[in-house]
Enzyme design. Structure first.
Site, PDB file in Angstrom:
ATOM      1  N   LYS A 195      40.042  36.994  54.303  1.00  0.00           N
ATOM      2  CA  LYS A 195      40.172  35.689  54.160  1.00  0.00           C
ATOM      3  C   LYS A 195      39.062  35.042  54.736  1.00  0.00           C
ATOM      4  O   LYS A 195      38.667  35.729  56.176  1.00  0.00           O
ATOM      5  CB  LYS A 195      41.077  34.891  54.481  1.00  0.00           C
ATOM      6  CG  LYS A 195      40.718  33.432  54.485  1.00  0.00           C
ATOM      7  CD  LYS A 195      42.115  32.649  54.877  1.00  0.00           C
ATOM      8  CE  LYS A 195      42.338  30.937  54.643  1.00  0.00           C
ATOM      9  NZ  LYS A 195      43.570  30.087  54.772  1.00  0.00           N
ATOM     10  N   ARG A 205      42.050  21.133  51.445  1.00  0.00           N
ATOM     11  CA  ARG A 205      42.085  20.941  52.705  1.00  0.00           C
ATOM     12  C   ARG A 205      41.865  19.249  52.130  1.00  0.00           C
ATOM     13  O   ARG A 205      43.482  18.656  53.102  1.00  0.00           O
ATOM     14  CB  ARG A 205      40.853  21.068  53.361  1.00  0.00           C
ATOM     15  CG  ARG A 205      40.932  22.276  54.290  1.00  0.00           C
ATOM     16  CD  ARG A 205      39.531  22.694  55.196  1.00  0.00           C
ATOM     17  NE  ARG A 205      39.765  24.118  55.432  1.00  0.00           N
ATOM     18  CZ  ARG A 205      39.034  24.611  56.022  1.00  0.00           C
ATOM     19  NH1 ARG A 205      37.826  23.806  55.972  1.00  0.00           N
ATOM     20  NH2 ARG A 205      38.825  25.594  55.591  1.00  0.00           N
ATOM     21  N   LYS A 217      36.670  27.223  61.084  1.00  0.00           N
ATOM     22  CA  LYS A 217      37.701  28.508  61.442  1.00  0.00           C
ATOM     23  C   LYS A 217      37.140  29.601  61.573  1.00  0.00           C
ATOM     24  O   LYS A 217      37.730  30.518  61.328  1.00  0.00           O
ATOM     25  CB  LYS A 217      38.526  28.610  59.793  1.00  0.00           C
ATOM     26  CG  LYS A 217      39.280  27.006  60.276  1.00  0.00           C
ATOM     27  CD  LYS A 217      40.528  27.475  59.420  1.00  0.00           C
ATOM     28  CE  LYS A 217      41.353  25.633  58.947  1.00  0.00           C
ATOM     29  NZ  LYS A 217      42.575  25.941  58.007  1.00  0.00           N
ATOM     30  N   GLU A 233      40.589  45.694  58.245  1.00  0.00           N
ATOM     31  CA  GLU A 233      41.886  44.033  57.931  1.00  0.00           C
ATOM     32  C   GLU A 233      42.599  45.441  56.596  1.00  0.00           C
ATOM     33  O   GLU A 233      43.637  44.870  57.556  1.00  0.00           O
ATOM     34  CB  GLU A 233      40.986  43.168  57.391  1.00  0.00           C
ATOM     35  CG  GLU A 233      39.672  42.320  58.567  1.00  0.00           C
ATOM     36  CD  GLU A 233      41.380  41.764  58.874  1.00  0.00           C
ATOM     37  OE1 GLU A 233      42.069  41.213  59.432  1.00  0.00           O
ATOM     38  OE2 GLU A 233      40.041  40.960  59.939  1.00  0.00           O
ATOM     39  N   LYS A 248      41.111  35.975  48.932  1.00  0.00           N
ATOM     40  CA  LYS A 248      40.607  35.281  49.548  1.00  0.00           C
ATOM     41  C   LYS A 248      38.854  34.159  49.327  1.00  0.00           C
ATOM     42  O   LYS A 248      38.474  35.090  51.257  1.00  0.00           O
ATOM     43  CB  LYS A 248      41.440  34.339  50.128  1.00  0.00           C
ATOM     44  CG  LYS A 248      41.412  32.534  49.960  1.00  0.00           C
ATOM     45  CD  LYS A 248      42.489  32.429  50.638  1.00  0.00           C
ATOM     46  CE  LYS A 248      42.926  30.829  50.700  1.00  0.00           C
ATOM     47  NZ  LYS A 248      43.732  30.468  51.385  1.00  0.00           N
ATOM     48  N   SER A 274      41.081  26.756  45.172  1.00  0.00           N
ATOM     49  CA  SER A 274      41.268  25.081  45.607  1.00  0.00           C
ATOM     50  C   SER A 274      39.824  24.915  44.602  1.00  0.00           C
ATOM     51  O   SER A 274      39.616  23.849  43.887  1.00  0.00           O
ATOM     52  CB  SER A 274      41.110  24.359  45.880  1.00  0.00           C
ATOM     53  OG  SER A 274      40.166  24.088  47.864  1.00  0.00           O
ATOM     54  N   TYR A 313      45.751  27.521  40.307  1.00  0.00           N
ATOM     55  CA  TYR A 313      45.960  25.679  40.065  1.00  0.00           C
ATOM     56  C   TYR A 313      46.401  25.978  38.851  1.00  0.00           C
ATOM     57  O   TYR A 313      47.053  24.848  38.637  1.00  0.00           O
ATOM     58  CB  TYR A 313      45.705  25.120  40.661  1.00  0.00           C
ATOM     59  CG  TYR A 313      44.973  25.154  42.976  1.00  0.00           C
ATOM     60  CD1 TYR A 313      45.743  24.701  43.571  1.00  0.00           C
ATOM     61  CD2 TYR A 313      44.253  25.772  43.072  1.00  0.00           C
ATOM     62  CE1 TYR A 313      46.354  25.322  44.905  1.00  0.00           C
ATOM     63  CE2 TYR A 313      43.751  26.540  44.575  1.00  0.00           C
ATOM     64  CZ  TYR A 313      44.943  25.597  45.491  1.00  0.00           C
ATOM     65  OH  TYR A 313      45.021  26.316  46.503  1.00  0.00           O
TER      66      TYR A 313
HETATM   67  C1  PBG Z   1      45.513  27.184  55.376  1.00  0.00           C
HETATM   68  C2  PBG Z   1      45.142  27.452  54.147  1.00  0.00           C
HETATM   69  C3  PBG Z   1      43.834  27.423  53.327  1.00  0.00           C
HETATM   70  C4  PBG Z   1      44.096  27.636  51.911  1.00  0.00           C
HETATM   71  C5  PBG Z   1      45.113  28.237  52.054  1.00  0.00           C
HETATM   72  N1  PBG Z   1      46.069  28.464  53.137  1.00  0.00           N
HETATM   73  C6  PBG Z   1      42.960  26.759  53.999  1.00  0.00           C
HETATM   74  C7  PBG Z   1      41.987  26.967  54.726  1.00  0.00           C
HETATM   75  O1  PBG Z   1      41.847  28.439  54.756  1.00  0.00           O
HETATM   76  O2  PBG Z   1      40.939  26.036  56.188  1.00  0.00           O
HETATM   77  C8  PBG Z   1      42.745  27.072  50.411  1.00  0.00           C
HETATM   78  C9  PBG Z   1      43.954  27.134  49.086  1.00  0.00           C
HETATM   79  C10 PBG Z   1      42.149  27.074  48.870  1.00  0.00           C
HETATM   80  O3  PBG Z   1      41.070  26.199  49.102  1.00  0.00           O
HETATM   81  O4  PBG Z   1      43.130  26.686  46.920  1.00  0.00           O
HETATM   82  N2  PBG Z   1      46.359  28.709  56.293  1.00  0.00           N
END
Ligand code: PBG
Length: 325
Positions: A195, A205, A217, A233, A248, A274, A313
């Protein structure tokens, strides 16, 4: 000299269907959904047209429509009232908290629906981080027990698969041990293995009002510049007991999906995040792209890159376009 003619295999729709290497089906898809308080409430998400935060009864109705179209899995994210958020994300272990109630309602109404739950602090944290913030730093060791308790609460509520998206080191093992100790040996772990610290998470968010209140992050999510690092990982998550490995975001990271596919025998999931969804919607709204074909091509390309499972989505829309049901 005989001329090689690849076009012979493209001559008709029927021939193309015979030689097609990758197929996308509704059964490949997981629909990430947002749940909020207020049984019948529905709050559209501005930057994710077509998606909304849903009260539990609406959530169940929508999940049923998806299920009837062949999408047999959802991933849940809770949108919590700020008053329930604290530095330790305490609400995440509440057996009658919003997410746990949503899981129970879904499994009651649709026992065959696969319910995936997110394990990370951010929806519950007043700091908006995925781990526990101590003196301006994310404390790995203090976070692990919180994640483990959260996962057990979700399993208790009936989650089929818990999906740690927090990127703490050692969390897969901590969660596996806690689940087993609580008797949930059949609950799987989909690890957000690779990720990345991506700007494509912006709309998500906004949906949860979960952006970090300070900093970013990058001390836990991966550097988008790195490829080799993901193999480390993969090795760790496999050794710790992950059942699925996730990459991701999705399309910009197709090379990572391929790499993980080639280095692991575990199922690989890709998250069409997203921001990827928002880009398609925005271009379509301008009349610049044809949404349906661009969506289906995006999802197909994720499969071709090596994903078995796709979180998107657009799952419901894709299932309608596939028209299998
Ligand atoms: C956080 C989390 C995130 C997403 C899924 N779980 C955002 C982040 O890491 O800040 C993002 C999913 C998306 O953008 O569709 N635990």
């Amino acid at each position: 000299m005989m001329l090689a003619r690849p076009r012979r295999n493209r001559k008709s729709a029927s021939i193309r269907a015979l030689v097609r290497e990758t197929r996308l089906g509704a059964a490949d898809l997981v629909w990430p959904m947002f749940v909020q308080e207020g049984e019948d409430s529905e709050t559209p998400i501005r930057s994710m047209p077509g998606q909304a935060r849903l009260g539990i009864s609406k959530l169940v109705d929508r999940a049923r429509s998806a299920f009837d179209l062949g999408v047999r899995a959802v991933a849940l994210f809770p949108a919590l009232d700020d008053r329930l958020k604290d530095p330790l994300g305490t609400e995440s272990a509440n057996a009658s908290g919003l997410l746990q109630r949503a899981v129970r309602a879904l499994k009651n109404a649709l026992p065959d629906l696969v319910v995936v739950t997110d394990v990370a602090l951010d929806p519950y944290s007043s700091d908006g981080h995925d781990g526990v913030l101590v003196d301006g730093r994310i404390d790995n060791e203090r976070t692990l027990p919180v994640l483990a308790r959260m996962a057990v609460a979700q399993a208790q509520a009936g989650a089929d698969i818990v999906a740690p998206s927090d990127m703490m080191d050692g969390r897969v093992q901590a969660i596996r041990e806690a689940l087993d100790a609580a008797g949930h040996t059949e609950v799987g772990i989909c690890s957000y293995c690779c990720k990345y610290a991506s700007a494509f998470y912006g709309p998500f968010r906004e949906a949860l009002d979960s952006a970090p209140r300070s900093g970013d992050k990058r001390t836990y999510q991966m550097d988008p510049a790195n490829q080799r690092e993901c193999l480390r990982e993969v090795e760790l998550d496999e050794a710790e007991g992950a059942d699925w490995l996730m990459v991701k975001p999705g399309l910009p990271y197709a090379d990572i999906i391929r790499l993980v596919r080639e280095h692991s025998t575990l199922p690989v999931a890709a998250y069409h995040v997203s921001g990827e969804y928002a880009m398609l919607k925005a271009a379509a709204a301008q009349g610049w792209l044809d949404y349906g074909p661009c969506l289906m091509e995006s999802l197909l390309c994720l499969k071709r890159a090596g994903a078995d499972v796709i979180f998107t989505y657009a799952a419901l829309e894709a299932a309608r376009l596939l028209g299998e049901a």
